[in-house]
Design an enzyme around this catalytic site. Structure first.
Site, mmCIF file in Angstrom:
data_model
loop_
_atom_site.group_PDB
_atom_site.id
_atom_site.type_symbol
_atom_site.label_atom_id
_atom_site.label_comp_id
_atom_site.label_asym_id
_atom_site.label_seq_id
_atom_site.Cartn_x
_atom_site.Cartn_y
_atom_site.Cartn_z
ATOM 1 N N SER A 28 -57.067 -61.220 114.520
ATOM 2 C CA SER A 28 -57.594 -61.496 112.470
ATOM 3 C C SER A 28 -59.023 -60.898 112.674
ATOM 4 C CB SER A 28 -57.880 -62.944 112.168
ATOM 5 O OG SER A 28 -58.817 -63.523 113.045
ATOM 6 N N THR A 41 -56.582 -67.267 103.671
ATOM 7 C CA THR A 41 -56.448 -66.372 105.472
ATOM 8 C C THR A 41 -56.379 -67.676 106.628
ATOM 9 O OG1 THR A 41 -58.046 -65.455 105.487
ATOM 10 C CG2 THR A 41 -57.865 -64.027 104.448
ATOM 11 N N THR A 89 -67.419 -62.892 105.362
ATOM 12 C CA THR A 89 -65.596 -62.336 104.854
ATOM 13 C C THR A 89 -65.512 -63.097 104.105
ATOM 14 O OG1 THR A 89 -64.922 -61.635 107.495
ATOM 15 C CG2 THR A 89 -63.404 -62.223 105.647
ATOM 16 N N LYS A 122 -62.455 -66.518 99.363
ATOM 17 C CA LYS A 122 -62.072 -67.368 99.823
ATOM 18 C C LYS A 122 -62.797 -66.095 101.101
ATOM 19 C CE LYS A 122 -61.085 -63.787 102.899
ATOM 20 N NZ LYS A 122 -60.603 -63.730 104.550
ATOM 21 N N ASN A 171 -60.608 -67.997 117.325
ATOM 22 C CA ASN A 171 -61.094 -66.656 117.171
ATOM 23 C C ASN A 171 -61.006 -65.956 118.247
ATOM 24 O OD1 ASN A 171 -62.200 -65.439 114.466
ATOM 25 N ND2 ASN A 171 -63.715 -67.318 115.419
#
Lengths: 385, 385
Positions: free
Chosen positions: B385, B148, B181, B170, B380
């Site tokens: 996202s 990502t 994540t 990832k 961010n």
């Protein structure tokens, strides 16, 4: 008017040379009575500054004659020498005022680890000159002397039926539960005994200062004190006094939030229909501490997914797939799924309202926080504090 | 070589149009056996994405034939439609591979709330083309398809006595406990049964991925899976395999840490002489999540006061006034007081070592985190996202 608004109080703010800017940095607040009632609440951090350790002992009997406060150094993690400094500060004020050192509270704020011989000498000198300059007009200068990275002095006053409450507060960062990095002194000329003062103070702070969580970082030096002179001679209606005190604390909490370091949004997180108040607070705090959510708000991004992800980390009772979320009045998420388009949410105003409906019970709570900004990172990385 | 390094595995990464960049965004990994053993661990967030809900059911019998992974959309908080999408994805892969849909895991990563008809169509199309392009060289393209905001594809391989472990991972933000994540697929041709695979995976992730806490934000989509083909025919020494698996997980955790969004320091927090391992982890996490400490490290400021303030918020056993703190080898705090001058600490290297000695017991733990930077806030806040 601040802490000298109620009858029976004198205050002063003086320059002791603790701040490199040459601004006032030592404040003294004295209760001239006739009552000498005091109550205080302290940070719940187990790492406690020496003034906190001292003041916890001093408040035990519910009698407070005076408070000495300094900015420009936290006197935290400064060892036995630092504790002696807090003790000597109380003794110096007591000696000059003709009272017992055990009835003098001490508060410090500034860099942790600051508390050497030079610091001690300046605090003691400031205490001496502060006592010498005490006056019934001294509230404003005292409020200025406790400022650190605050951009404005924070004060508030409430009038009751024959009695007054006054207050000053400082705090701009490290705002978190169990109190933010805040020093607050509240004074009143109402007639209260020590248990009443303690109960009113705890009730008022529980839903105000304790629910301000700017950056999730709990301070070592927080102290909120209430001094009662009884000089009005008026015994207040308990409910009326409690409501006025809570309202004053709320005003100061919002002022602290609005002056939080580097913030560009003041976020009010309202959690409704929770199974319990503690559930509502847990959910509110979890969102208030989520860096991704806070950064999204800085970017004016109504990222409700980050809200739900933060809620999901709590132990509160609710169904993660049956939660509604509103941002600034727009329902962006219904029953854990997308609702109104993100484009409908206007996050450009500084005041930001997040409403979370847990659809579980009847309890509610409000937590205040700020966004995570470039300026927050700058202020907390470029300067040791 | 990544997930196709061990014998018995094929993989592919294809462009399904989920990413606006046109880069690969759907990966398929298939276990050709002879064993079809699988184990998986999932995010502990109660808010769980649809692929997590699906995969939890699919893994229950310890049999896994294949995994389909997509970037470009989290399929989280997308309701029953989103769950059907995960289900249909597994069915599509199963139909093409001639296996049971209940033996196909699904993973998604991307923006929460993304999972509409267009998303579904692209994922199903990607699954179809991914299966068609499966090959024993497909590991690298699969690793790229799950990226990502990652700047590099993350892979690792370990060789044992006749067996191999391969992996891809990832994750670059929202890295937090109970998994970051992260999507991780680990493959091995060693001979293990389902209980062994599960035990090894849990043991390895507990001290590696679970102790990576980049920004304190727990994801809704994390999944770490281990697929066992047994194609080597070799039953490994249990201790040797466990050590190799943990070492591989540690390598990937460090790779995730080093690629964390916007970070400029990779901070290794080592907590020693704790009363228990859970105490050590609690202390390490508390420091890892303290924004003031993280911002100080970004500013190359060895602010040990913020470390002690963070430790003080924990319930761990220790005396706040008898803690030592080292930064990059310099003891800045001894017994809760200042030690070496801050000027002696060089925080300019990216690798930052924080050592906390609780002086209480014999337990220890290491938590990995990053600093809080302008780039973190930018990444961010500027992009959803």
């Amino acid at each position: 008017m601040t802490v000298t608004a109620p009858a029976g109080f004198e205050a002063a703010g003086v320059v002791a040379g603790l701040k490199s800017t040459g601004k006032p940095d030592v404040a003294v607040v004295v209760n001239r009575g006739p009552l000498k009632v005091g109550a205080a609440v302290f940070t719940s951090n187990r790492a406690q500054a020496n003034p906190i350790i001292w003041s916890r002992q001093a408040i035990a009997d519910g009698v407070v004659e005076a408070i000495v406060l300094n900015s420009g150094g936290a006197n935290c993690f400064t060892g036995p020498f630092g504790f002696q400094t807090a003790h000597q500060t109380a003794e110096k004020a007591a000696e000059l005022l003709g009272v017992s050192a055990g009835d003098v509270l001490v508060c410090s704020t500034g860099l942790i680890g600051t508390g050497d011989e030079v610091f001690r000498a300046k605090v003691l000198d400031g205490t001496m000159r502060g006592v010498a300059q005490l006056s019934t007009d001294g509230g404003e200068s005292a409020a200025q002397a406790i400022m650190t990275t605050d951009t404005i002095a924070k004060t508030a006053v409430r009038q009751g039926d024959g009695w007054t409450i006054g207050a000053m507060a400082k705090g701009a960062g490290m705002l978190a539960p169990g109190l933010a990095t805040m020093l607050v002194v509240i004074t009143t000329d109402a007639v209260l005994d020590a248990p009443q003062a303690d109960a009113h103070l705890r009730a008022a702070t529980r839903t105000t200062f304790d629910r301000l969580d700017s950056d999730g970082c709990m301070s070592t030096n927080d102290q909120v004190s209430l001094l009662v002179s009884g000089a009005s001679g008026v015994t207040p209606d308990e409910a009326e006094f409690g409501a006025a005190l809570a309202d004053l604390c709320r005003e100061l909490a919002v002022k602290l939030q609005r002056d939080a370091e580097g913030a560009s949004h003041d976020i009010t997180i309202r959690v409704e229909h929770a199974a319990s108040e503690s559930d509502a607070v847990e959910v509110g705090r979890s969102v208030a501490r989520n860096n991704l959510f806070k950064a999204a708000i800085f970017g004016n991004d109504p990222n409700w997914g980050r809200v739900l992800a933060a809620i999901g980390t709590t132990t509160a009772h609710f169904d993660p797939y049956d939660v509604d979320v509103w941002m600034n009045g727009v329902r962006v998420c219904t029953a854990g799924g997308p609702d109104r388009p993100r484009e409908e949410v206007d996050l450009t105003p500084r005041a930001t309202d997040l409403l979370i409906d847990l659809k579980t019970g009847d309890a509610a709570a409000t937590v205040l926080t700020n966004d995570l900004t470039h300026d927050y990172v700058h202020e907390n990385s470029a300067y040791a504090s």
